[in-house]
Design an enzyme around this catalytic site. Structure first.
Site, PDB file in Angstrom:
ATOM      1  N   HIS A  13       0.864  -1.206   0.000  1.00 31.31           N
ATOM      2  CA  HIS A  13       0.000   0.000   0.000  1.00 31.31           C
ATOM      3  C   HIS A  13       0.890   1.242   0.000  1.00 31.31           C
ATOM      4  O   HIS A  13       1.486   1.593   1.005  1.00 31.31           O
ATOM      5  CB  HIS A  13      -0.897   0.001   1.237  1.00 31.31           C
ATOM      6  CG  HIS A  13      -1.885   1.127   1.247  1.00 31.31           C
ATOM      7  ND1 HIS A  13      -3.246   0.935   1.393  1.00 31.31           N
ATOM      8  CD2 HIS A  13      -1.738   2.470   1.129  1.00 31.31           C
ATOM      9  CE1 HIS A  13      -3.864   2.095   1.367  1.00 31.31           C
ATOM     10  NE2 HIS A  13      -2.968   3.058   1.213  1.00 31.31           N
ATOM     11  N   HIS A  15       1.586   5.392  -1.636  1.00 32.03           N
ATOM     12  CA  HIS A  15       1.259   6.588  -2.426  1.00 32.03           C
ATOM     13  C   HIS A  15       2.560   7.163  -2.979  1.00 32.03           C
ATOM     14  O   HIS A  15       3.415   7.609  -2.208  1.00 32.03           O
ATOM     15  CB  HIS A  15       0.569   7.638  -1.554  1.00 32.03           C
ATOM     16  CG  HIS A  15      -0.717   7.154  -0.966  1.00 32.03           C
ATOM     17  ND1 HIS A  15      -1.944   7.345  -1.578  1.00 32.03           N
ATOM     18  CD2 HIS A  15      -0.968   6.444   0.158  1.00 32.03           C
ATOM     19  CE1 HIS A  15      -2.894   6.787  -0.834  1.00 32.03           C
ATOM     20  NE2 HIS A  15      -2.326   6.232   0.216  1.00 32.03           N
ATOM     21  N   LYS A  99      -9.255   0.030  -6.089  1.00 27.00           N
ATOM     22  CA  LYS A  99      -9.266   0.689  -4.778  1.00 27.00           C
ATOM     23  C   LYS A  99     -10.591   1.402  -4.537  1.00 27.00           C
ATOM     24  O   LYS A  99     -11.037   2.204  -5.366  1.00 27.00           O
ATOM     25  CB  LYS A  99      -8.119   1.697  -4.704  1.00 27.00           C
ATOM     26  CG  LYS A  99      -8.032   2.483  -3.391  1.00 27.00           C
ATOM     27  CD  LYS A  99      -7.684   1.588  -2.206  1.00 27.00           C
ATOM     28  CE  LYS A  99      -7.864   2.320  -0.877  1.00 27.00           C
ATOM     29  NZ  LYS A  99      -6.692   3.031  -0.437  1.00 27.00           N
ATOM     30  N   HIS A 136     -10.494   1.311   1.695  1.00 22.52           N
ATOM     31  CA  HIS A 136     -10.243   2.234   2.804  1.00 22.52           C
ATOM     32  C   HIS A 136     -11.454   2.076   3.720  1.00 22.52           C
ATOM     33  O   HIS A 136     -12.515   2.628   3.450  1.00 22.52           O
ATOM     34  CB  HIS A 136     -10.089   3.676   2.303  1.00 22.52           C
ATOM     35  CG  HIS A 136      -9.790   4.641   3.413  1.00 22.52           C
ATOM     36  ND1 HIS A 136      -8.628   5.373   3.456  1.00 22.52           N
ATOM     37  CD2 HIS A 136     -10.479   4.959   4.534  1.00 22.52           C
ATOM     38  CE1 HIS A 136      -8.627   6.108   4.580  1.00 22.52           C
ATOM     39  NE2 HIS A 136      -9.750   5.878   5.229  1.00 22.52           N
ATOM     40  N   HIS A 173      -4.807  -0.610   5.822  1.00 26.06           N
ATOM     41  CA  HIS A 173      -4.306   0.129   6.994  1.00 26.06           C
ATOM     42  C   HIS A 173      -5.236   0.049   8.202  1.00 26.06           C
ATOM     43  O   HIS A 173      -5.765   1.061   8.659  1.00 26.06           O
ATOM     44  CB  HIS A 173      -3.997   1.593   6.645  1.00 26.06           C
ATOM     45  CG  HIS A 173      -5.005   2.291   5.781  1.00 26.06           C
ATOM     46  ND1 HIS A 173      -6.335   2.351   6.081  1.00 26.06           N
ATOM     47  CD2 HIS A 173      -4.862   2.978   4.621  1.00 26.06           C
ATOM     48  CE1 HIS A 173      -6.958   3.023   5.145  1.00 26.06           C
ATOM     49  NE2 HIS A 173      -6.090   3.420   4.244  1.00 26.06           N
ATOM     50  N   ASP A 246       1.376   2.632   3.522  1.00 25.44           N
ATOM     51  CA  ASP A 246       0.548   3.835   3.365  1.00 25.44           C
ATOM     52  C   ASP A 246       1.413   5.091   3.424  1.00 25.44           C
ATOM     53  O   ASP A 246       0.948   6.149   3.867  1.00 25.44           O
ATOM     54  CB  ASP A 246      -0.573   3.898   4.409  1.00 25.44           C
ATOM     55  CG  ASP A 246      -1.697   4.831   3.985  1.00 25.44           C
ATOM     56  OD1 ASP A 246      -1.761   5.187   2.795  1.00 25.44           O
ATOM     57  OD2 ASP A 246      -2.504   5.212   4.842  1.00 25.44           O
TER      58      ASP A 246
HETATM   59  O1  DOR Z   1      -3.375   9.687   5.813  1.00 27.25           O
HETATM   60  C1  DOR Z   1      -3.696   9.353   4.675  1.00 27.25           C
HETATM   61  N1  DOR Z   1      -3.150   9.930   3.596  1.00 27.25           N
HETATM   62  N2  DOR Z   1      -4.662   8.442   4.517  1.00 27.25           N
HETATM   63  C2  DOR Z   1      -5.163   8.152   3.323  1.00 27.25           C
HETATM   64  O2  DOR Z   1      -6.041   7.337   3.252  1.00 27.25           O
HETATM   65  C3  DOR Z   1      -4.685   8.850   2.099  1.00 27.25           C
HETATM   66  C4  DOR Z   1      -3.362   9.406   2.293  1.00 27.25           C
HETATM   67  C5  DOR Z   1      -2.954  10.414   1.235  1.00 27.25           C
HETATM   68  O3  DOR Z   1      -3.102  10.103   0.047  1.00 27.25           O
HETATM   69  O4  DOR Z   1      -2.444  11.477   1.583  1.00 27.25           O
HETATM   70 ZN    ZN Z   2      -3.353   5.065   1.561  1.00 27.45          ZN
END
Ligand code: DOR
Ligand code: ZN
Length: 346
Positions: A13, A15, A99, A136, A173, A246
């Site tokens: 997971h 970003h 997702k 999520h 998460h 995450d």
């Molecule tokens: O804290 C987070 N940031 N939780 C999420 O689900 C998305 C993520 C983000 O993309 O910044």
């Molecule tokens: Zn995430």
């Protein structure tokens, strides 16, 4: 000096963001992980196969020559996603999973799903084509207390896993002991990712003795008893729980603001942060399964064959790291970690 050898891990997971930010995020992950499941919550979100293929190409071009790294791409589900689109996506072999963000629950989730039951035909198509659903798992009901949003989502989670018994679902998460229990009581088609920050921190770190914007994420950090339940799950050796950082960077100016963004950047030291948490729990022997085996098994991809080595040698995390034209404050900024990746820092 103590060392630990692991099969090279995968991040289930992640970003990576886009544009100039890929220069920071992609090398940070590629130096330790072989593969990562890449989240689609860009602005605009990755809702079409064409956008997904173009995003993947931008990620690939940001991989430094010395690393081999495979981004595993996900598509962002909306109220207008159709079963036909799922069929096309499945045929393309470009998409590892889909997702689901309930609309409004987190960063860039405005285009997410408003009514889950409306998407049941889409879930049926995913079940038929064997495409995993990544959720999520928080209710988007603004009247529900923010600390309870994951618990309140369990009913909807239950409806999905009961109705689509062959659909592989990842409860992303997880942050509560109730979610741990839910995952344990469900079939092997349900698994969960656990972040390093939810293993290392609780809501006191966020709110006691001053508000710490760099510890603000969603789902928000919970009480210590939940942190302990997550640690027990992650170190239990149960294949239903696996590594998903995450890692979600935001620039320092958008975090340290009157309305700061949710997200914690952990890719700079992800495996070392997990090693810290597992070592504190006396369970370093359980790290390899959690970090390197169980996600691959769940996603039905081959386990990695390369190895990484962690050495027990304290080092200090940087207070800030370059991030586009700005900086990002990483998890554990300015603090010491006991384990370090050998390949990384020698
Ligand atoms: O804290 C987070 N940031 N939780 C999420 O689900 C998305 C993520 C983000 O993309 O910044
Ligand atoms: Zn995430």
């Amino acid at each position: 000096m103590k060392t630990v050898q692991l099969t090279q891990p995968d991040d289930a997971h992640l970003h990576l963001r886009d544009g100039v930010y890929l220069k920071t995020t992609v090398p940070a992950t590629a130096k330790q992980f072989a593969r990562a499941i890449v989240m689609p919550n860009l602005k605009p979100p990755v809702t079409t196969l064409d956008a997904l293929i173009a995003y993947k190409a931008r990620i690939l071009s940001a991989i430094p020559a010395e690393f081999s790294f495979e981004p595993l791409m996900t598509l962002y589900l909306t109220d207008s996603t159709t079963p036909q689109q799922i069929a096309e996506v499945a045929a393309s072999k470009e998409v590892t999973a889909i997702k689901l963000y309930p609309a409004g629950v987190t960063t860039h989730s405005e285009a997410g799903v408003k009514e889950l039951t409306q998407l049941y035909p889409v879930f049926a198509a995913m079940e038929a084509y064997d495409l995993p659903l990544l959720i999520h798992g928080e209710t988007s009901d603004p009247t529900v207390d923010i600390f309870d949003r994951e618990r309140y989502f369990l009913d909807q989670m239950e409806s999905i896993v009961q109705k689509f018994t062959q659909l592989r679902v990842v409860f992303e998460h997880i942050t509560t002991q109730e979610a741990v229990q839910f995952v344990l009581s469900a079939s092997d088609h349900l698994a969960a990712t656990i972040t390093p920050h939810h293993l290392l921190l609780n809501r006191n770190h966020l709110l006691s003795g001053g508000i710490r914007p760099h510890y603000y994420c969603l789902p928000v950090l919970k009480r210590r008893q939940h942190q302990e339940a997550l640690l027990a799950a992650a170190t239990s050796g149960n294949k239903k729980f696996f590594l998903g950082t995450d890692s979600a960077p935001h620039t320092v100016s958008t975090k340290e603001a009157a309305c700061g963004c949710a997200g914690i950047y952990s890719a700079h030291a992800a495996i070392e942060l997990y090693a810290e948490a597992f070592d504190r729990a006396g369970a370093l022997d359980k790290l390899e399964g959690f970090a390197s085996h169980y996600a691959a098994d769940f996603y039905r991809i081959a386990r990695n064959t390369q190895q990484i080595t962690l050495i027990q040698k304290p080092w200090k995390v940087a207070k800030a790291l370059p991030f586009g034209d700005e900086i990002v404050v990483p998890l554990w900024a300015g603090d010491s970690l006991n384990w370090q990746l050998l390949e990384n820092r020698e």
